[in-house]
Each structure stands twice: as structure tokens, then as C-alpha cells.
Design a protein around this motif. Sequence first.
Motif, mmCIF file in Angstrom:
data_model
loop_
_atom_site.group_PDB
_atom_site.id
_atom_site.type_symbol
_atom_site.label_atom_id
_atom_site.label_comp_id
_atom_site.label_asym_id
_atom_site.label_seq_id
_atom_site.Cartn_x
_atom_site.Cartn_y
_atom_site.Cartn_z
ATOM 1 N N PRO A 165 0.855 -1.245 0.088
ATOM 2 C CA PRO A 165 -0.178 0.337 -0.057
ATOM 3 C C PRO A 165 0.681 0.963 -0.507
ATOM 4 O O PRO A 165 2.002 1.291 0.662
ATOM 5 C CB PRO A 165 -1.037 -0.077 1.252
ATOM 6 N N SER A 166 0.908 1.704 -1.221
ATOM 7 C CA SER A 166 1.121 3.512 -0.485
ATOM 8 C C SER A 166 0.222 4.674 -0.941
ATOM 9 O O SER A 166 -0.883 4.450 -0.434
ATOM 10 C CB SER A 166 2.008 3.398 -2.309
ATOM 11 N N ARG A 167 0.863 6.129 -0.210
ATOM 12 C CA ARG A 167 -0.177 6.936 -0.048
ATOM 13 C C ARG A 167 0.487 8.177 0.046
ATOM 14 O O ARG A 167 1.533 8.323 0.004
ATOM 15 C CB ARG A 167 -1.191 6.863 1.108
ATOM 16 N N THR A 168 -0.262 9.382 -0.017
ATOM 17 C CA THR A 168 0.685 10.676 -0.038
ATOM 18 C C THR A 168 -0.261 11.613 0.967
ATOM 19 O O THR A 168 -1.269 11.390 0.941
ATOM 20 C CB THR A 168 0.386 11.419 -1.417
ATOM 21 N N LEU A 169 0.191 11.979 1.670
ATOM 22 C CA LEU A 169 0.171 12.223 3.216
ATOM 23 C C LEU A 169 0.780 13.763 2.452
ATOM 24 O O LEU A 169 1.063 14.348 2.349
ATOM 25 C CB LEU A 169 0.936 12.467 4.851
ATOM 26 N N THR A 170 -0.550 14.859 3.144
ATOM 27 C CA THR A 170 0.038 16.630 3.740
ATOM 28 C C THR A 170 -0.482 17.127 4.464
ATOM 29 O O THR A 170 -0.750 16.984 5.080
ATOM 30 C CB THR A 170 -1.068 17.254 2.116
ATOM 31 N N THR A 171 0.984 17.706 4.480
ATOM 32 C CA THR A 171 0.789 18.706 6.238
ATOM 33 C C THR A 171 0.244 20.257 5.464
ATOM 34 O O THR A 171 0.662 20.657 4.977
ATOM 35 C CB THR A 171 1.923 18.349 6.474
ATOM 36 N N TYR A 172 -0.278 20.715 6.767
ATOM 37 C CA TYR A 172 -0.236 21.865 6.831
ATOM 38 C C TYR A 172 0.275 23.063 7.817
ATOM 39 O O TYR A 172 0.209 22.670 8.819
ATOM 40 C CB TYR A 172 -2.167 22.512 6.597
ATOM 41 N N GLN A 198 4.479 17.943 1.298
ATOM 42 C CA GLN A 198 3.989 15.796 0.671
ATOM 43 C C GLN A 198 4.888 14.810 0.379
ATOM 44 O O GLN A 198 6.200 15.406 0.248
ATOM 45 C CB GLN A 198 3.944 16.677 -0.900
ATOM 46 N N ILE A 199 4.407 13.832 1.314
ATOM 47 C CA ILE A 199 5.143 12.716 1.992
ATOM 48 C C ILE A 199 4.865 11.777 1.582
ATOM 49 O O ILE A 199 3.669 10.958 1.438
ATOM 50 C CB ILE A 199 5.158 12.957 3.657
ATOM 51 N N TYR A 200 5.622 11.255 0.517
ATOM 52 C CA TYR A 200 5.167 9.901 -0.221
ATOM 53 C C TYR A 200 5.944 8.782 0.363
ATOM 54 O O TYR A 200 6.664 8.392 0.877
ATOM 55 C CB TYR A 200 5.259 9.844 -1.377
ATOM 56 N N ALA A 211 -4.402 11.991 4.911
ATOM 57 C CA ALA A 211 -3.992 11.520 3.687
ATOM 58 C C ALA A 211 -4.899 11.843 2.463
ATOM 59 O O ALA A 211 -5.395 12.576 2.510
ATOM 60 C CB ALA A 211 -4.475 10.084 3.789
ATOM 61 N N THR A 212 -4.323 11.835 1.602
ATOM 62 C CA THR A 212 -4.773 13.212 0.201
ATOM 63 C C THR A 212 -4.671 12.126 -0.336
ATOM 64 O O THR A 212 -6.150 12.831 -2.337
ATOM 65 C CB THR A 212 -4.172 14.187 -0.618
ATOM 66 N N GLY A 213 -4.599 10.591 -0.248
ATOM 67 C CA GLY A 213 -5.305 9.246 -1.666
ATOM 68 C C GLY A 213 -4.171 9.002 -2.147
ATOM 69 O O GLY A 213 -3.272 8.864 -0.996
ATOM 70 N N GLN A 214 -5.055 7.521 -2.829
ATOM 71 C CA GLN A 214 -3.740 6.439 -2.307
ATOM 72 C C GLN A 214 -3.444 5.927 -3.462
ATOM 73 O O GLN A 214 -4.261 6.266 -4.765
ATOM 74 C CB GLN A 214 -4.039 5.611 -1.612
#
Length: 90
Positions: free
Chosen positions: A2-9, A18-20, A86-89
Motif C-alpha cells: 500500500p502507498s499513500r501521499t500525506l499532506t501537512t499544513y 507532500q510525503i509519499y 491523507a490526500t489519496g492512495q
Amino acid sequence: MPSRTLTTYDGAGRETAQIYQVSESEQWRTTLSYDGDRVHVDPPTGSVATTEISDARGRVTELAPTPAPRQRERTTPSRTPTTGRATGQA
């Protein structure tokens, strides 16, 4: 895997990273920092860092490569569970 991209604000709601991740292990990160009318974008190693300059209406008027020393001096921001979304997978 599984993979995902996280976004911090930040506190102003602006994107700061943006963290993959693959299997919850960070593979790469792009960081953004703000300085008045400029947004500095520091991509993963091997890519070109840029600075976006905007006008009073928030429109990007200039996109310039950032000199290499900026990438070498980059530090990794701390991450906490409350700042990552999480912004998507993939």
C-alpha cells in the motif's frame, strides 16, 4: 504494497509538505515554505528546487529555479499525527 501521499499544513492552512509513503515508510518528500510573496518548493533529491513569486491577487508571476545551496541546507520538518492528512492512495 500500500502507498499513500500525506499532506501537512501550517496554522494558516497552507501546504507545507507532500510525503509519499509505501507501507508507511517515507520514500520522498517535497517541502514548501512561505516568505511574503514567495513560495519556495524543495523537491526530493535529484529534482530542481523552485521559487514561485506571486502578485497581490495570488497569481504566480514568476517561477524561478532556486540555487542548489538551498537544497543542501534543507531540513526535514517534524511530523505529528495531528498535522498529516491523507490526500489519496496510489
